[in-house]
Design an enzyme around this catalytic site. Structure first.
Site, PDB file in Angstrom:
ATOM      1  N   SER A 235      18.162  29.841  41.154  1.00  0.00           N
ATOM      2  CA  SER A 235      18.802  28.565  41.498  1.00  0.00           C
ATOM      3  C   SER A 235      17.838  27.584  42.180  1.00  0.00           C
ATOM      4  O   SER A 235      17.882  26.382  41.873  1.00  0.00           O
ATOM      5  CB  SER A 235      20.029  28.801  42.373  1.00  0.00           C
ATOM      6  OG  SER A 235      20.988  29.509  41.629  1.00  0.00           O
ATOM      7  N   LYS A 283      31.444  34.773  48.514  1.00  0.00           N
ATOM      8  CA  LYS A 283      32.317  33.782  47.877  1.00  0.00           C
ATOM      9  C   LYS A 283      33.724  33.731  48.484  1.00  0.00           C
ATOM     10  O   LYS A 283      34.362  32.688  48.465  1.00  0.00           O
ATOM     11  CB  LYS A 283      32.444  34.084  46.379  1.00  0.00           C
ATOM     12  CG  LYS A 283      31.208  33.739  45.569  1.00  0.00           C
ATOM     13  CD  LYS A 283      31.487  33.989  44.102  1.00  0.00           C
ATOM     14  CE  LYS A 283      30.314  33.626  43.241  1.00  0.00           C
ATOM     15  NZ  LYS A 283      30.636  33.639  41.812  1.00  0.00           N
ATOM     16  N   ASP A 319      32.784  28.078  38.924  1.00  0.00           N
ATOM     17  CA  ASP A 319      32.730  29.212  37.978  1.00  0.00           C
ATOM     18  C   ASP A 319      33.789  29.029  36.886  1.00  0.00           C
ATOM     19  O   ASP A 319      33.524  29.236  35.705  1.00  0.00           O
ATOM     20  CB  ASP A 319      32.988  30.542  38.701  1.00  0.00           C
ATOM     21  CG  ASP A 319      31.736  31.075  39.386  1.00  0.00           C
ATOM     22  OD1 ASP A 319      30.632  30.636  39.012  1.00  0.00           O
ATOM     23  OD2 ASP A 319      31.866  31.918  40.287  1.00  0.00           O
ATOM     24  N   THR A 370      40.151  49.548  34.399  1.00  0.00           N
ATOM     25  CA  THR A 370      41.111  50.067  35.377  1.00  0.00           C
ATOM     26  C   THR A 370      42.387  49.244  35.202  1.00  0.00           C
ATOM     27  O   THR A 370      42.466  48.102  35.673  1.00  0.00           O
ATOM     28  CB  THR A 370      40.564  49.905  36.818  1.00  0.00           C
ATOM     29  OG1 THR A 370      39.249  50.467  36.857  1.00  0.00           O
ATOM     30  CG2 THR A 370      41.449  50.564  37.850  1.00  0.00           C
ATOM     31  N   MET A 408      25.177  44.129  30.767  1.00  0.00           N
ATOM     32  CA  MET A 408      24.203  43.435  31.614  1.00  0.00           C
ATOM     33  C   MET A 408      22.982  44.327  31.833  1.00  0.00           C
ATOM     34  O   MET A 408      23.102  45.547  31.917  1.00  0.00           O
ATOM     35  CB  MET A 408      24.866  43.139  32.969  1.00  0.00           C
ATOM     36  CG  MET A 408      24.101  42.256  33.872  1.00  0.00           C
ATOM     37  SD  MET A 408      25.148  41.725  35.264  1.00  0.00           S
ATOM     38  CE  MET A 408      24.924  43.046  36.397  1.00  0.00           C
ATOM     39  N   TYR A 433      24.745  36.930  31.226  1.00  0.00           N
ATOM     40  CA  TYR A 433      23.667  36.055  30.723  1.00  0.00           C
ATOM     41  C   TYR A 433      22.303  36.722  30.776  1.00  0.00           C
ATOM     42  O   TYR A 433      21.306  36.118  30.413  1.00  0.00           O
ATOM     43  CB  TYR A 433      23.655  34.724  31.482  1.00  0.00           C
ATOM     44  CG  TYR A 433      23.435  34.849  32.966  1.00  0.00           C
ATOM     45  CD1 TYR A 433      24.524  34.965  33.822  1.00  0.00           C
ATOM     46  CD2 TYR A 433      22.159  34.869  33.515  1.00  0.00           C
ATOM     47  CE1 TYR A 433      24.346  35.097  35.187  1.00  0.00           C
ATOM     48  CE2 TYR A 433      21.971  34.996  34.871  1.00  0.00           C
ATOM     49  CZ  TYR A 433      23.070  35.110  35.703  1.00  0.00           C
ATOM     50  OH  TYR A 433      22.887  35.247  37.054  1.00  0.00           O
ATOM     51  N   GLN A 465      27.340  21.499  39.978  1.00  0.00           N
ATOM     52  CA  GLN A 465      26.986  21.451  41.402  1.00  0.00           C
ATOM     53  C   GLN A 465      26.143  20.210  41.699  1.00  0.00           C
ATOM     54  O   GLN A 465      26.373  19.510  42.685  1.00  0.00           O
ATOM     55  CB  GLN A 465      26.243  22.732  41.812  1.00  0.00           C
ATOM     56  CG  GLN A 465      27.199  23.920  41.901  1.00  0.00           C
ATOM     57  CD  GLN A 465      26.548  25.196  42.372  1.00  0.00           C
ATOM     58  OE1 GLN A 465      25.360  25.401  42.183  1.00  0.00           O
ATOM     59  NE2 GLN A 465      27.339  26.080  42.957  1.00  0.00           N
TER      60      GLN A 465
HETATM   61  P1  NAP Z   1      32.965  42.394  39.394  1.00  0.00           P
HETATM   62  O1  NAP Z   1      33.863  41.618  40.280  1.00  0.00           O
HETATM   63  O2  NAP Z   1      32.233  43.551  39.933  1.00  0.00           O
HETATM   64  O3  NAP Z   1      33.867  42.942  38.171  1.00  0.00           O
HETATM   65  C1  NAP Z   1      33.325  43.767  37.194  1.00  0.00           C
HETATM   66  C2  NAP Z   1      34.315  43.941  36.046  1.00  0.00           C
HETATM   67  O4  NAP Z   1      33.610  44.586  35.002  1.00  0.00           O
HETATM   68  C3  NAP Z   1      35.512  44.804  36.384  1.00  0.00           C
HETATM   69  O5  NAP Z   1      36.624  44.326  35.658  1.00  0.00           O
HETATM   70  C4  NAP Z   1      35.061  46.172  35.875  1.00  0.00           C
HETATM   71  O6  NAP Z   1      36.129  47.017  35.522  1.00  0.00           O
HETATM   72  C5  NAP Z   1      34.321  45.769  34.630  1.00  0.00           C
HETATM   73  N1  NAP Z   1      33.334  46.722  34.136  1.00  0.00           N
HETATM   74  C6  NAP Z   1      32.161  47.049  34.703  1.00  0.00           C
HETATM   75  N2  NAP Z   1      31.478  47.886  33.909  1.00  0.00           N
HETATM   76  C7  NAP Z   1      32.242  48.104  32.818  1.00  0.00           C
HETATM   77  C8  NAP Z   1      32.081  48.875  31.652  1.00  0.00           C
HETATM   78  N3  NAP Z   1      30.985  49.595  31.444  1.00  0.00           N
HETATM   79  N4  NAP Z   1      33.065  48.839  30.723  1.00  0.00           N
HETATM   80  C9  NAP Z   1      34.156  48.103  30.924  1.00  0.00           C
HETATM   81  N5  NAP Z   1      34.380  47.359  32.006  1.00  0.00           N
HETATM   82  C10 NAP Z   1      33.427  47.356  32.951  1.00  0.00           C
HETATM   83  O7  NAP Z   1      31.879  41.480  38.686  1.00  0.00           O
HETATM   84  P2  NAP Z   1      31.939  39.884  38.460  1.00  0.00           P
HETATM   85  O8  NAP Z   1      31.398  39.198  39.642  1.00  0.00           O
HETATM   86  O9  NAP Z   1      33.280  39.508  37.974  1.00  0.00           O
HETATM   87  O10 NAP Z   1      30.841  39.714  37.287  1.00  0.00           O
HETATM   88  C11 NAP Z   1      31.093  40.127  35.970  1.00  0.00           C
HETATM   89  C12 NAP Z   1      29.970  39.661  35.058  1.00  0.00           C
HETATM   90  O11 NAP Z   1      29.991  38.238  34.973  1.00  0.00           O
HETATM   91  C13 NAP Z   1      28.581  40.032  35.565  1.00  0.00           C
HETATM   92  O12 NAP Z   1      27.810  40.482  34.473  1.00  0.00           O
HETATM   93  C14 NAP Z   1      28.008  38.723  36.074  1.00  0.00           C
HETATM   94  O13 NAP Z   1      26.598  38.656  35.942  1.00  0.00           O
HETATM   95  C15 NAP Z   1      28.662  37.757  35.125  1.00  0.00           C
HETATM   96  N6  NAP Z   1      28.714  36.405  35.695  1.00  0.00           N
HETATM   97  C16 NAP Z   1      28.156  35.410  34.964  1.00  0.00           C
HETATM   98  C17 NAP Z   1      28.169  34.131  35.437  1.00  0.00           C
HETATM   99  C18 NAP Z   1      27.548  33.046  34.608  1.00  0.00           C
HETATM  100  O14 NAP Z   1      27.281  31.955  35.137  1.00  0.00           O
HETATM  101  N7  NAP Z   1      27.327  33.279  33.324  1.00  0.00           N
HETATM  102  C19 NAP Z   1      28.745  33.816  36.673  1.00  0.00           C
HETATM  103  C20 NAP Z   1      29.332  34.857  37.403  1.00  0.00           C
HETATM  104  C21 NAP Z   1      29.303  36.161  36.904  1.00  0.00           C
HETATM  105  P3  NAP Z   1      36.860  47.943  36.609  1.00  0.00           P
HETATM  106  O15 NAP Z   1      37.852  47.064  37.293  1.00  0.00           O
HETATM  107  O16 NAP Z   1      37.473  49.006  35.813  1.00  0.00           O
HETATM  108  O17 NAP Z   1      35.802  48.444  37.533  1.00  0.00           O
END
Ligand code: NAP
Length: 491
Positions: A235, A283, A319, A370, A408, A433, A465
């Site tokens: 960032s 956050k 987001d 889950t 990821m 990403y 932003q």
């Molecule tokens: P988080 O709160 O930890 O949530 C993770 C989610 O992924 C939960 O629903 C979890 O399921 C699920 N999960 C993890 N591993 C899995 C697998 N192998 N198979 C199926 N489900 C799985 O994470 P978050 O902050 O929401 O972030 C999620 C993703 O979004 C990350 O990769 C992050 O880098 C990306 N992201 C991207 C941006 C962007 O600007 N592009 C912005 C923010 C986040 P359970 O509930 O069963 O554990």
């Protein structure tokens, strides 16, 4: 000024490095105490003769990191010899300053180091150190908390003498960049990061290129990303490039906040900070430190952006708008209202997207590994839910959005969606990403879907932003190019 501190093993190497440093920095510090052999009169003269830029000569005792166990008298004699040779500055510890004879051509920096902590009341420390024999006062203290930087800024603000003030350690990074805003005469930066002379130094190239240090002045607005960890955040590169392109006098720095984020945000009202990106793990907690929050943030339960509007900190969440904007771009203007969307995941990102989809009138079903989490989120949003294994070939959705972390880096072979689900014409969005081309997006491409990568969302939120903070149109193409370069994206 940027000062390159040189800790070379020989006079010859120190001379060579001095010429190299002078091409990029205004001044160099010669750490005589880091040479393998202390220089004799001839060596010192050859270092100072025909120097390409002003120099600070320093000769620290072992207790302050020097390599040589030399009696103070010998150490001071070397510094006195540097003064006689017309060194531009000589840096000496507070206790020793009275022992040096001043000469017109040389200025004396009197310094105080505290390798354990940053005590309060640094304004008094600066002023009390203003010895008649000193031209510049230098205070360097260890940052054990990011709040220690604020003590340093307070000290610099109240100093009534020319001064250098910085906090050491990784947590002191912001003081090295922002000290100038509060009156610091210079900052130290290593030319080669491997040759840093103090912990937490920002490499010269980053000081110039990434943080645009030379443009920092008392009017510079302060922005930054609050998170932990943030050392590898891209960032600062994206936002500083945008500020520079827009001609905005602002600098964006990483704020690694380990403890209570509310304490940090409250303390930074005194800088004052103009805006924040807020990331994991702050956050949710940051919401309570802000004065106003956009209503949808309360539902999402998180903010990722704050802006200072006339002293009031206003929180928002880009987001959801960034993800929804990316999905809508995939729909090519057909809009989300009434569209069936399969949202995979029930974590923080899924939550933001789920409320965004609701706001847009989409018909959403949340799938999660889950199932209980899918159900809880769906009940809050007011939409359908199902277990992840219910996602099969019979899925009839216009949009599939993955908001799980499956796929990821480093687990790039993973996917939360079986390829049989993917149909031609479906818009498939993946929030992941890194990498940009996830296994899910590759399968979607093969299946004839329209693909939208997490990069779109990432860039959208950074662009939003900048607009929130400056009220101006962000230089999107530039920000995208910087993001791609920093992520090493090759198409
Ligand atoms: P988080 O709160 O930890 O949530 C993770 C989610 O992924 C939960 O629903 C979890 O399921 C699920 N999960 C993890 N591993 C899995 C697998 N192998 N198979 C199926 N489900 C799985 O994470 P978050 O902050 O929401 O972030 C999620 C993703 O979004 C990350 O990769 C992050 O880098 C990306 N992201 C991207 C941006 C962007 O600007 N592009 C912005 C923010 C986040 P359970 O509930 O069963 O554990």
């Amino acid at each position: 000024m940027i000062c390159v501190s040189l800790a070379e093993p020989t006079v010859e190497l120190a001379k060579r490095s001095m010429f190299r440093a002078a091409e990029r920095a205004e001044i160099v510090e010669l750490r005589l105490d880091q040479l393998d052999h202390l220089p004799d009169a001839e060596g010192l003269a050859s270092l100072l003769k025909d120097r390409p830029c002003p120099v600070i000569v320093t000769n620290r005792p072992v207790s302050l990191g020097g390599k040589h166990d030399q009696p103070d008298e010998v150490r001071l004699n070397t510094l006195q010899a540097a003064i006689e040779l017309g060194a531009d500055y000589v840096d000496v510890e507070l206790e020793q300053v009275g022992k040096l004879q001043r000469r017109k051509a040389s200025k004396i920096i009197v310094s105080y180091h505290n390798f354990d902590s940053t005590p309060p009341g640094l304004g008094n420390v600066f002023n009390e150190m203003a010895h008649p024999g000193a031209d510049v006062v230098k205070v360097a203290t260890m940052a054990n908390s990011i709040l220690d930087n604020l003590k340093m800024f307070e000290g610099l603000r109240h100093a009534s003498v020319p001064c250098i003030g910085l906090c050491m350690g990784e947590l002191g990074l912001m003081s090295r960049i922002l000290g100038r805003k509060f009156g610091a005469m210079l900052t130290y930066a290593p030319m080669d990061p491997a040759k840093a002379t103090a912990p937490g130094q920002v490499p010269l190239e980053d000081m110039i290129g990434l943080y645009n240090y030379r443009a920092v002045n008392s009017e510079t607005q302060v922005y930054g990303v609050i998170g932990n960890p943030v050392a590898h955040s891209i960032s600062p590169a994206i936002h500083n490039a945008a500020f520079r392109a827009l001609g905005v006098n602002a600098v964006y720095v990483p704020f690694r906040v380990e403890g209570d984020v509310c304490n940090f945000i409250d303390a930074c009202r005194g800088i004052p900070a103009q805006g924040y990106s807020i990331t994991i793990p702050h956050k949710q907690a940051a919401m309570t430190a802000l004065d106003e929050i956009e209503p949808i943030c309360r539902k999402i339960g998180a903010v990722n952006t704050a802006v200072n509007r006339n002293g009031r900190l206003v929180g928002s969440n880009s987001d959801w708008t960034a993800a929804i904007g990316a999905i809508e771009a995939g729909l090519a203007g057909r809009g989300l209202a009434g569209k069936r969307v399969a949202l995979v995941g029930a974590g923080g990102t899924a939550r933001a997207i789920a409320f965004g989809l609701k706001a847009k009138g989409a018909v959403t079903c949340i799938y999660n590994r889950t199932p209980e989490r899918a159900r809880t989120l769906a009940e809050e949003v007011g939409c359908e839910w199902a277990a992840l294994d219910a996602l099969g070939p019979d899925l009839a959705a216009a949009v599939l959005a993955n908001a799980t972390s499956a796929g990821m880096y480093p687990d790039t072979d993973a996917t939360s969606v079986p390829p049989s689900v993917l149909k031609p014409g479906m818009v498939v969005f993946d929030a992941v990403y890194n990498p940009v081309w996830t296994r899910l997006l590759c399968s979607a491409e093969e299946a004839g879907c329209t693909t939208v990568s997490g990069l779109e969302m990432f860039i959208n939120q950074a662009v939003q932003q900048i607009t929130t903070w400056t009220g101006r149109e962000a230089p999107r193409e530039l920000m995208e190019a910087v993001t791609r370069e920093k992520l090493g994206v090759v198409e």
